[in-house]
Scaffold this motif. Structure first.
Motif, short mmCIF file in Angstrom:
data_model
loop_
_atom_site.label_atom_id
_atom_site.label_comp_id
_atom_site.label_asym_id
_atom_site.label_seq_id
_atom_site.Cartn_x
_atom_site.Cartn_y
_atom_site.Cartn_z
N ASN A 78 0.85 -1.19 0.00
CA ASN A 78 0.00 0.00 0.00
C ASN A 78 0.89 1.25 0.00
OD1 ASN A 78 -1.46 2.25 1.01
ND2 ASN A 78 -3.10 0.87 1.61
N HIS A 81 0.93 5.94 1.88
CA HIS A 81 1.76 6.67 2.85
C HIS A 81 2.79 7.56 2.16
CE1 HIS A 81 -0.19 4.03 5.71
NE2 HIS A 81 0.02 3.09 4.81
N GLU A 149 -8.46 0.32 -3.22
CA GLU A 149 -9.29 0.32 -2.00
C GLU A 149 -10.25 1.48 -2.13
OE1 GLU A 149 -7.41 0.71 1.79
OE2 GLU A 149 -6.08 -0.95 1.33
N PHE A 210 -13.01 -6.04 2.94
CA PHE A 210 -12.15 -5.89 4.13
C PHE A 210 -13.07 -6.01 5.34
CE2 PHE A 210 -10.04 -2.93 7.23
CZ PHE A 210 -8.94 -3.74 7.47
N HIS A 277 -3.51 -4.99 7.59
CA HIS A 277 -3.67 -3.86 8.51
C HIS A 277 -2.78 -4.03 9.73
CE1 HIS A 277 -5.39 -0.24 10.17
NE2 HIS A 277 -5.97 -0.07 9.00
N ILE A 298 0.12 -4.74 3.06
CA ILE A 298 0.93 -4.03 4.06
C ILE A 298 1.37 -2.69 3.49
CG2 ILE A 298 2.95 -4.21 5.58
CD1 ILE A 298 2.86 -7.24 5.21
N GLY A 299 1.29 -1.66 4.32
CA GLY A 299 1.70 -0.33 3.86
C GLY A 299 2.63 0.37 4.83
N1 PXP Z 1 -5.65 -3.27 4.10
C1 PXP Z 1 -6.59 -2.30 4.14
C2 PXP Z 1 -7.98 -2.65 3.71
C3 PXP Z 1 -6.27 -0.99 4.55
O1 PXP Z 1 -7.22 -0.04 4.56
C4 PXP Z 1 -4.94 -0.71 4.89
C5 PXP Z 1 -4.56 0.68 5.28
O2 PXP Z 1 -4.66 1.55 4.23
C6 PXP Z 1 -3.99 -1.74 4.82
C7 PXP Z 1 -4.38 -3.01 4.46
C8 PXP Z 1 -2.56 -1.51 5.17
O3 PXP Z 1 -2.47 -1.21 6.51
P1 PXP Z 1 -1.07 -0.72 7.09
O4 PXP Z 1 -0.75 0.60 6.46
O5 PXP Z 1 -1.34 -0.61 8.56
O6 PXP Z 1 -0.06 -1.77 6.75
#
Ligand code: PXP
Length: 328
Positions: A78, A81, A149, A210, A277, A298-299
């Motif tokens: 993701n 960020h 998303e 999700f 997440h 993962i982001g």
């Molecule tokens: N999956 C979904 C559906 C999300 O909304 C997010 C956050 O944008 C992520 C994964 C990634 O989460 P994180 O940034 O905490 O790794």
């Protein structure tokens, strides 16, 4: 028939009742499976490791991590960020377009070079990080799978279809939240979900929900026609941090088991089991080892790590540039 799967937990172990696994909808399932079956038959009849040779011909050597018959776990990165950092500096300053960095489009290509299987962006209704321009460029340049998303609104459905993204993950969207906070309530808006999923699927887009690790939400997702469910790993990640990753702590064990059980239900329902997440370099291992897991999304942790793995080099390059220029 039910069976029991033993999850190795290091200090302890967790026995979880597990539904039989349905085949994945992995893209490479078909050809790889045929190659492996043929290889096994040859092994049996010739007593030679012909299967290995066949696997080599089929470019799916055992143990190499590249197997056509056993779909690999995929990493979705993701990159919101990166856009957040850009917007922190340049929000509302369109005249400075040429200055605007870091560019999430370049980040997507770096992520692809690092092995990302999926690039994920969340085009929020308030456009707080990813912009329409980013999605336009990403849709034309990403070579991996592009996952959008989005909230289940008509505007977003139109955007997803117009950009022909490979995959959509429907998420709840709150204006005040910093990041997605909870799972989508599929059960509570079943008719709307069914309609949105059907419009996206008709356009050839794979659709994921999700959701929290909740049996009734999984059932509702299946009934609505979702092909995948991404389980919200936030509660597990919080428990992991609070318990210092100690799997002997019942709270952490229970959160992991909740994800494992829900994942088994998703796979048994014929959907793909994804998770994401708040996963990071410490807590991800237990989730990646769950049976039937297909994709991890993962982001934040990856972008945070990139600051440290890249900052030293970035400073070195700048220092070299200014010292050389000064000497001339
Ligand atoms: N999956 C979904 C559906 C999300 O909304 C997010 C956050 O944008 C992520 C994964 C990634 O989460 P994180 O940034 O905490 O790794």
């Amino acid at each position: 028939m039910d069976r029991f799967i033993l999850f190795g937990m290091g200090e302890t172990s967790l026995i979880t009742r597990f539904e039989p696994r349905r085949p994945f909808q992995g893209d490479l399932e078909g050809p790889g499976r045929a190659v492996r079956i043929l290889g096994r038959a040859l092994d049996r009849f010739t007593g030679l490791r012909a299967g290995g040779i066949l696997a080599w011909i089929g470019r799916c050597p055992e143990g190499s991590g590249v197997s056509l018959s056993c779909p690999m776990i995929q990493l979705g990165v993701n990159i919101d960020h990166v856009a957040t950092l850009r917007q922190a500096r340049y929000r509302g300053n369109a005249s400075a377009e040429a200055l605007q960095e870091p560019d999430p489009v370049l980040a997507a290509h770096e992520a692809e070079l690092g092995g990302a299987d999926i690039i994920t962006v969340h085009l929020r209704e308030d456009r707080r990080h990813i912009q329409d321009r980013d999605l336009d460029l990403l849709a034309r340049t990403v070579r991996a799978k592009l996952n959008l998303e989005m909230a289940a609104t008509d505007e977003m459905v139109g955007i997803a279809i117009a950009h022909k993204v490979h995959m959509v993950t429907l998420v709840p969207e709150g204006r005040q939240e910093v990041t997605t906070e909870g799972g989508l309530n599929v059960k509570g808006q079943a008719a709307r979900m069914k309609e949105v999923v059907s419009r996206l699927r008709d356009a050839g887009i794979t659709v994921s929900a999700f959701i929290d690790a909740d049996a009734t939400q999984i059932e509702a997702a299946r009934n609505a026609g979702f092909q995948m469910c991404e389980l919200h790993t936030g509660p597990y990640a919080r428990a992991f941090a609070e318990c210092g990753g100690d799997m002997l702590r019942p709270r952490l064990n229970a959160e992991l088991e909740a994800v494992a059980m829900a994942g088994a239900q998703i796979a048994a329902s014929g959907m793909r089991f994804n998770a994401g997440h708040a996963l990071n370099y410490f807590n991800v291992v237990r989730i990646a080892a769950l049976p039937g897991i297909s994709e991890l999304h993962i982001g934040h942790a990856i972008v945070s790590r990139a600051v440290f793995t890249g900052l030293r080099e970035a400073v070195r390059e700048m220092k070299e540039l200014i010292v050389r220029a000064h000497r001339r």
